[in-house]
Design an enzyme around this catalytic site. Structure first.
Site, short mmCIF file in Angstrom:
data_model
loop_
_atom_site.label_atom_id
_atom_site.label_comp_id
_atom_site.label_asym_id
_atom_site.label_seq_id
_atom_site.Cartn_x
_atom_site.Cartn_y
_atom_site.Cartn_z
N MET A 186 0.84 -1.29 0.28
CA MET A 186 -0.17 -0.21 -0.08
C MET A 186 1.17 1.05 0.00
O MET A 186 0.18 2.59 0.11
CB MET A 186 -0.51 -0.02 1.34
CG MET A 186 -1.82 -1.04 1.46
SD MET A 186 -3.48 -1.11 2.24
CE MET A 186 -2.64 -0.61 3.70
N GLY A 187 2.23 0.94 -0.30
CA GLY A 187 3.04 2.38 -0.21
C GLY A 187 3.90 2.79 1.03
O GLY A 187 3.59 1.81 1.84
N HIS A 230 9.35 -3.97 3.22
CA HIS A 230 9.20 -4.11 2.13
C HIS A 230 9.81 -4.12 1.23
O HIS A 230 9.67 -4.68 0.42
CB HIS A 230 8.39 -2.50 1.68
CG HIS A 230 7.07 -2.55 2.17
ND1 HIS A 230 6.55 -0.78 3.28
CD2 HIS A 230 5.65 -2.44 2.47
CE1 HIS A 230 5.36 -1.00 3.18
NE2 HIS A 230 5.18 -2.36 2.80
N LYS A 289 4.95 -10.39 9.30
CA LYS A 289 4.35 -9.31 10.18
C LYS A 289 2.62 -9.33 10.74
O LYS A 289 2.87 -9.67 11.23
CB LYS A 289 5.30 -8.21 9.99
CG LYS A 289 5.21 -6.66 10.93
CD LYS A 289 5.19 -5.63 10.70
CE LYS A 289 4.75 -4.86 12.00
NZ LYS A 289 3.41 -4.60 10.88
O1 PAF Z 1 -0.11 -5.61 3.77
C1 PAF Z 1 -0.41 -5.07 2.89
O2 PAF Z 1 0.10 -3.55 3.07
C2 PAF Z 1 -1.84 -5.04 2.27
O3 PAF Z 1 -2.85 -5.89 3.13
C3 PAF Z 1 -2.06 -5.53 0.82
C4 PAF Z 1 -1.52 -7.25 0.79
C5 PAF Z 1 -1.64 -4.94 0.28
C6 PAF Z 1 -3.58 -5.64 0.39
O4 PAF Z 1 -3.85 -4.16 -0.21
#
Ligand code: PAF
Length: 282
Positions: free
Chosen positions: A26-27, A33, A146
């Site tokens: 989700m940025g 990430h 996590k």
């Molecule tokens: O973990 C996340 O960031 C969100 O739940 C995901 C998997 C991108 C779905 O919107």
């Protein structure tokens, strides 16, 4: 890195590849990430990441509108981490009509812990992940450990819908003091940031107590709740669960499960206005 915003262009571009590896986000990206991207990169012949803040998984009072959008920094970080394709659809591209069809995960897994405190959360997650899977058609997808319950729910969805996708767990990255990296850490004030370490600290104490032979789960959980509450936190849950199904272990099976590395301790707690979650496998 190629940035693509429409499903048609994404499909046309990915048609040239046999084994897309996928990291949905989700940025508001952090090193956790980027570690998922690096982990996923050698698993496919093209690395696709997505940025989409999914309205469906936020409750009305949650932070959808204020969720940090850090587009320029995210693009730079993804490119540096080796991402080949960034899929960043608008809301009207991914949800051209109100999303009437939704994926309903089983209550026994999805309505406890996160799902209990955030009703409908996993319907929102599963629905968007199913849709992103349909767009990207990955062969492998990496989800951070996590979000332990999310990873289990997605694995179950992939298995029950027979999707030809290997779901891989990405290890949790931690700051030097043990705090799990999370987009929501950015919300913490300096004082809260110093305090935040006590969530992972409490989970570590629970894990250690289990390894030391404690089998009174209720007492262990209550102690953990009391200790964080005294420090000014508002815990949602601090629990010991079976890794297999996230159900509470019975007293008689605790010792065996510790022996077989079959337990996980999970916690979610609010520090000021920020809700943090974490877990540790035991
Ligand atoms: O973990 C996340 O960031 C969100 O739940 C995901 C998997 C991108 C779905 O919107």
């Amino acid at each position: 890195m190629k940035i693509i915003t429409t499903v048609n262009e994404l499909r046309a571009h990915l048609a040239h590849f046999k084994r897309p590896a996928f990291v949905p986000t989700m940025g508001n990206l952090h090193d956790g990430h980027l570690a998922l991207v690096r982990q996923a990169k050698p698993l496919g012949d093209v690395l696709v990441a997505s940025i989409f803040v999914n309205r469906l998984q936020f409750l009305p009072h949650e932070d959808f509108d204020t969720y940090p959008r850090t587009w320029a920094a995210d693009c730079q970080a993804l490119a540096d981490a080796g991402c080949d394709v960034l899929f960043a659809p608008s809301e009207s591209e991914l949800y051209p009509q109100p999303q009437g069809y939704k994926v309903q995960p089983p209550v026994a897994l999805a309505d406890l812990l996160e799902g209990h405190f955030r009703p409908g959360f996993f319907i929102g997650v599963c629905t968007v992940v199913m849709k992103l899977f349909a767009c990207v058609q990955p062969r492998v997808a990496v989800f951070g450990q996590k979000d332990y319950q999310q990873l289990m729910v997605i694995k179950g969805m992939v298995q029950q819908f027979a999707l030809p996708i290997e779901v891989v767990a990405g290890r949790t990255l931690r700051a030097a003091d043990g705090l799990a990296l999370s987009s929501r850490n950015n919300y913490l004030s300096a004082t809260e940031r110093a305090e935040a370490v006590h969530l992972s600290g409490t989970l570590q104490q629970m894990a250690q107590a289990l390894k030391n032979g404690s089998s009174d789960i209720a007492a262990l959980e209550q102690q953990a709740l009391d200790s964080l509450t005294k420090r000014g936190w508002q815990p949602d849950y601090l629990v010991v669960r079976r890794r297999l199904d996230l159900q509470p272990p019975s007293a008689s099976e605790v010792a065996d499960l510790v022996q077989q590395q079959g337990l996980v301790v999970l916690g979610a707690a609010r520090l000021g206005a920020t809700r943090l979650i974490d877990n540790l496998e035991v």
